[in-house]
Design an enzyme around this catalytic site. Structure first.
Site, PDB file in Angstrom:
ATOM      1  N   TYR A  56      -3.992  41.197  -8.490  1.00  0.00           N
ATOM      2  CA  TYR A  56      -3.525  40.639  -7.214  1.00  0.00           C
ATOM      3  C   TYR A  56      -3.242  39.140  -7.317  1.00  0.00           C
ATOM      4  O   TYR A  56      -2.357  38.630  -6.625  1.00  0.00           O
ATOM      5  CB  TYR A  56      -4.504  40.976  -6.082  1.00  0.00           C
ATOM      6  CG  TYR A  56      -4.309  42.402  -5.610  1.00  0.00           C
ATOM      7  CD1 TYR A  56      -3.256  42.731  -4.766  1.00  0.00           C
ATOM      8  CD2 TYR A  56      -5.111  43.427  -6.092  1.00  0.00           C
ATOM      9  CE1 TYR A  56      -3.031  44.042  -4.382  1.00  0.00           C
ATOM     10  CE2 TYR A  56      -4.893  44.741  -5.704  1.00  0.00           C
ATOM     11  CZ  TYR A  56      -3.855  45.044  -4.849  1.00  0.00           C
ATOM     12  OH  TYR A  56      -3.613  46.339  -4.476  1.00  0.00           O
ATOM     13  N   ARG A  59       0.265  39.062  -8.536  1.00  0.00           N
ATOM     14  CA  ARG A  59       1.219  39.408  -7.465  1.00  0.00           C
ATOM     15  C   ARG A  59       1.318  38.266  -6.442  1.00  0.00           C
ATOM     16  O   ARG A  59       2.403  37.948  -5.953  1.00  0.00           O
ATOM     17  CB  ARG A  59       0.799  40.698  -6.746  1.00  0.00           C
ATOM     18  CG  ARG A  59       0.752  41.936  -7.620  1.00  0.00           C
ATOM     19  CD  ARG A  59       2.107  42.455  -8.020  1.00  0.00           C
ATOM     20  NE  ARG A  59       2.875  42.980  -6.895  1.00  0.00           N
ATOM     21  CZ  ARG A  59       4.063  43.559  -7.007  1.00  0.00           C
ATOM     22  NH1 ARG A  59       4.637  43.679  -8.190  1.00  0.00           N
ATOM     23  NH2 ARG A  59       4.700  44.008  -5.950  1.00  0.00           N
ATOM     24  N   GLN A  96       4.965  47.522   5.956  1.00  0.00           N
ATOM     25  CA  GLN A  96       3.955  47.950   4.982  1.00  0.00           C
ATOM     26  C   GLN A  96       3.864  46.930   3.853  1.00  0.00           C
ATOM     27  O   GLN A  96       2.995  47.025   3.001  1.00  0.00           O
ATOM     28  CB  GLN A  96       4.349  49.302   4.385  1.00  0.00           C
ATOM     29  CG  GLN A  96       4.466  50.416   5.401  1.00  0.00           C
ATOM     30  CD  GLN A  96       5.104  51.646   4.776  1.00  0.00           C
ATOM     31  OE1 GLN A  96       4.428  52.503   4.223  1.00  0.00           O
ATOM     32  NE2 GLN A  96       6.420  51.735   4.856  1.00  0.00           N
ATOM     33  N   ASN A  97       4.789  45.978   3.849  1.00  0.00           N
ATOM     34  CA  ASN A  97       4.840  45.021   2.740  1.00  0.00           C
ATOM     35  C   ASN A  97       3.746  43.968   2.881  1.00  0.00           C
ATOM     36  O   ASN A  97       3.402  43.559   3.989  1.00  0.00           O
ATOM     37  CB  ASN A  97       6.211  44.337   2.688  1.00  0.00           C
ATOM     38  CG  ASN A  97       7.324  45.328   2.406  1.00  0.00           C
ATOM     39  OD1 ASN A  97       7.052  46.452   1.985  1.00  0.00           O
ATOM     40  ND2 ASN A  97       8.556  44.928   2.643  1.00  0.00           N
ATOM     41  N   HIS A 114      -0.509  46.715   6.196  1.00  0.00           N
ATOM     42  CA  HIS A 114      -1.239  46.880   4.931  1.00  0.00           C
ATOM     43  C   HIS A 114      -1.827  45.563   4.428  1.00  0.00           C
ATOM     44  O   HIS A 114      -2.153  45.450   3.248  1.00  0.00           O
ATOM     45  CB  HIS A 114      -0.321  47.495   3.865  1.00  0.00           C
ATOM     46  CG  HIS A 114      -0.018  48.950   4.117  1.00  0.00           C
ATOM     47  ND1 HIS A 114       0.924  49.666   3.430  1.00  0.00           N
ATOM     48  CD2 HIS A 114      -0.562  49.834   4.998  1.00  0.00           C
ATOM     49  CE1 HIS A 114       0.967  50.920   3.862  1.00  0.00           C
ATOM     50  NE2 HIS A 114       0.085  51.040   4.828  1.00  0.00           N
ATOM     51  N   CYS A 141     -16.294  31.283  -0.179  1.00  0.00           N
ATOM     52  CA  CYS A 141     -15.647  31.497   1.113  1.00  0.00           C
ATOM     53  C   CYS A 141     -15.690  30.189   1.900  1.00  0.00           C
ATOM     54  O   CYS A 141     -16.751  29.562   1.990  1.00  0.00           O
ATOM     55  CB  CYS A 141     -16.399  32.601   1.863  1.00  0.00           C
ATOM     56  SG  CYS A 141     -15.974  32.672   3.619  1.00  0.00           S
ATOM     57  N   SER A 182       9.763  54.890   1.188  1.00  0.00           N
ATOM     58  CA  SER A 182       9.944  56.231   0.624  1.00  0.00           C
ATOM     59  C   SER A 182       9.360  57.326   1.506  1.00  0.00           C
ATOM     60  O   SER A 182       9.578  58.506   1.244  1.00  0.00           O
ATOM     61  CB  SER A 182       9.297  56.303  -0.763  1.00  0.00           C
ATOM     62  OG  SER A 182       7.913  56.030  -0.662  1.00  0.00           O
ATOM     63  N   ASN A 206      18.138  53.257   4.043  1.00  0.00           N
ATOM     64  CA  ASN A 206      17.451  53.290   2.747  1.00  0.00           C
ATOM     65  C   ASN A 206      18.468  53.471   1.630  1.00  0.00           C
ATOM     66  O   ASN A 206      19.609  53.864   1.865  1.00  0.00           O
ATOM     67  CB  ASN A 206      16.451  54.466   2.733  1.00  0.00           C
ATOM     68  CG  ASN A 206      15.239  54.191   1.850  1.00  0.00           C
ATOM     69  OD1 ASN A 206      14.792  53.058   1.726  1.00  0.00           O
ATOM     70  ND2 ASN A 206      14.707  55.231   1.240  1.00  0.00           N
ATOM     71  N   GLU A 208      18.149  55.646  -0.772  1.00  0.00           N
ATOM     72  CA  GLU A 208      18.276  57.103  -0.966  1.00  0.00           C
ATOM     73  C   GLU A 208      17.490  57.775   0.150  1.00  0.00           C
ATOM     74  O   GLU A 208      16.707  57.118   0.824  1.00  0.00           O
ATOM     75  CB  GLU A 208      17.692  57.496  -2.328  1.00  0.00           C
ATOM     76  CG  GLU A 208      16.226  57.112  -2.422  1.00  0.00           C
ATOM     77  CD  GLU A 208      15.678  57.056  -3.838  1.00  0.00           C
ATOM     78  OE1 GLU A 208      16.451  57.259  -4.782  1.00  0.00           O
ATOM     79  OE2 GLU A 208      14.472  56.799  -3.962  1.00  0.00           O
TER      80      GLU A 208
HETATM   81  N1  APR Z   1      17.616  48.716  -0.319  1.00  0.00           N
HETATM   82  C1  APR Z   1      17.114  49.718   0.447  1.00  0.00           C
HETATM   83  N2  APR Z   1      16.164  50.561   0.012  1.00  0.00           N
HETATM   84  C2  APR Z   1      15.714  50.412  -1.242  1.00  0.00           C
HETATM   85  C3  APR Z   1      16.195  49.395  -2.103  1.00  0.00           C
HETATM   86  C4  APR Z   1      17.203  48.525  -1.592  1.00  0.00           C
HETATM   87  N3  APR Z   1      17.711  47.539  -2.315  1.00  0.00           N
HETATM   88  N4  APR Z   1      15.551  49.516  -3.298  1.00  0.00           N
HETATM   89  C5  APR Z   1      14.720  50.550  -3.187  1.00  0.00           C
HETATM   90  N5  APR Z   1      14.808  51.099  -1.949  1.00  0.00           N
HETATM   91  C6  APR Z   1      14.061  52.247  -1.398  1.00  0.00           C
HETATM   92  C7  APR Z   1      13.697  53.297  -2.430  1.00  0.00           C
HETATM   93  O1  APR Z   1      14.772  54.228  -2.540  1.00  0.00           O
HETATM   94  C8  APR Z   1      12.446  53.904  -1.812  1.00  0.00           C
HETATM   95  O2  APR Z   1      12.776  54.982  -0.950  1.00  0.00           O
HETATM   96  O3  APR Z   1      12.826  51.739  -0.907  1.00  0.00           O
HETATM   97  C9  APR Z   1      11.848  52.761  -0.987  1.00  0.00           C
HETATM   98  C10 APR Z   1      10.600  52.139  -1.590  1.00  0.00           C
HETATM   99  O4  APR Z   1       9.586  53.104  -1.610  1.00  0.00           O
HETATM  100  P1  APR Z   1       8.134  52.795  -2.194  1.00  0.00           P
HETATM  101  O5  APR Z   1       8.247  52.125  -3.518  1.00  0.00           O
HETATM  102  O6  APR Z   1       7.340  54.051  -2.115  1.00  0.00           O
HETATM  103  O7  APR Z   1       7.528  51.692  -1.179  1.00  0.00           O
HETATM  104  P2  APR Z   1       6.880  51.907   0.252  1.00  0.00           P
HETATM  105  O8  APR Z   1       7.485  53.069   0.948  1.00  0.00           O
HETATM  106  O9  APR Z   1       6.930  50.592   0.928  1.00  0.00           O
HETATM  107  O10 APR Z   1       5.365  52.235  -0.116  1.00  0.00           O
HETATM  108  C11 APR Z   1       4.469  52.442   0.932  1.00  0.00           C
HETATM  109  O11 APR Z   1       2.610  52.625  -0.586  1.00  0.00           O
HETATM  110  O12 APR Z   1       1.612  51.833  -2.522  1.00  0.00           O
HETATM  111  C12 APR Z   1       1.557  51.847  -1.135  1.00  0.00           C
HETATM  112  O13 APR Z   1       0.574  50.280   0.283  1.00  0.00           O
HETATM  113  C13 APR Z   1       1.668  50.464  -0.581  1.00  0.00           C
HETATM  114  O14 APR Z   1       2.883  49.668   1.344  1.00  0.00           O
HETATM  115  C14 APR Z   1       2.960  50.497   0.210  1.00  0.00           C
HETATM  116  C15 APR Z   1       3.080  51.964   0.560  1.00  0.00           C
END
Ligand code: APR
Length: 239
Positions: A56, A59, A96-97, A114, A141, A182, A206, A208
């Site tokens: 972390y 990151r 969620q970011n 999150h 702390c 996703s 999205n 996809e």
């Molecule tokens: N523009 C739009 N969508 C995009 C792009 C882009 N440039 N690049 C990738 N994506 C899409 C991918 O196709 C995918 O469907 O963004 C999505 C990212 O999915 P994940 O990697 O699963 O991220 P997320 O859905 O935010 O994850 C949810 O999972 O690991 C945990 O806590 C963490 O907040 C996170 C949660």
């Protein structure tokens, strides 16, 4: 689509991808070369705190080198301009970011469900502190001096933050928009069904189709830096 009043937007890693921040499920199930369960669970932290803190720390340092993109900026603009267009309307952004790019782009009505990289949580006195540096050396702390700070991140198996506020916003929503996620992780992945239950319009933006794609009235596919500003322009022009 008739003009909505209250909009709830959910964002995920895809909205920050074009700022150079990796998504979670892009690289063969690995997240920066780590399995998620090795770094993003309370069990992992108990087993190997140095590994988790170092991960972390990396990151946290990395996101400070990144900048908001056109999608973050468009969503901040929507929040600013929506009350001018629809005086009683509201835009609530749920992310969620754990980066701070929505904040740096100017979004204010923002729920980071999150947690966030730039915050540290003291497990001794239960206080939270703005934090930009490392945690690996167990700094004291600022409130109680205990060396008990951990990343202020909601790990798998922990309860997301501010769920009551999210449900309150969802209950008023007549448009729910999911961007760059996703649809793999609950409870966020279930928001679209909640929106359908109360009769809101639902839109997915999205790269996809997501796992929950079939629940949306409409899906638009493309990179967030294009399709999000286009959608915001279109919405702000709607009569
Ligand atoms: N523009 C739009 N969508 C995009 C792009 C882009 N440039 N690049 C990738 N994506 C899409 C991918 O196709 C995918 O469907 O963004 C999505 C990212 O999915 P994940 O990697 O699963 O991220 P997320 O859905 O935010 O994850 C949810 O999972 O690991 C945990 O806590 C963490 O907040 C996170 C949660």
């Amino acid at each position: 689509m008739s003009l909505p009043q209250n909009i709830v937007i959910l964002t995920g890693a895809g909205v920050s991808a074009e700022s150079g921040i990796d998504t979670f499920r892009g690289g063969g199930g690995l997240w920066e070369q780590h399995r998620v369960e090795d770094v993003a669970t309370p069990e992992a932290f108990a087993r190997d705190p140095d590994l988790v803190l170092r991960f972390y720390d990396m990151r946290r340092a990395a996101i400070q080198e990144k900048a908001p993109n056109a999608a973050h900026r468009a969503l901040a603009r929507l929040e600013r301009e929506w009350p001018i267009k629809v005086p009683d309307g509201s835009v609530t952004l749920v992310t969620q970011n754990v980066d701070d790019l929505h904040l740096r782009a100017g979004s204010e009505r923002l729920i980071a469900m999150h947690g966030q990289h730039l915050s540290a949580w003291c497990t001794a006195c239960d206080t939270r502190h703005a934090w930009t540096g490392p945690l690996i050396d167990r700094p004291p702390c600022p409130a109680c001096a205990a060396p008990a700070l951990r990343p202020d991140i909601v790990w798998f198996g922990e309860v997301p933050y501010r769920m009551d506020e999210i449900h309150a916003a969802m209950a008023q929503a007549d448009l729910f928009v999911s961007i760059g996620t996703s649809g793999a992780v609950y409870p966020a992945a279930g928001f679209v069904r909640l929106a359908r239950e109360i009769g809101a319009e639902t839109l997915e933006l999205n790269l996809e189709r997501s796992q929950g794609s079939a629940w949306f009235h409409e899906t638009r596919l493309g990179p967030a830096t294009q399709i999000v500003p286009d959608w915001v322009d279109e919405l702000l022009k709607t009569r």
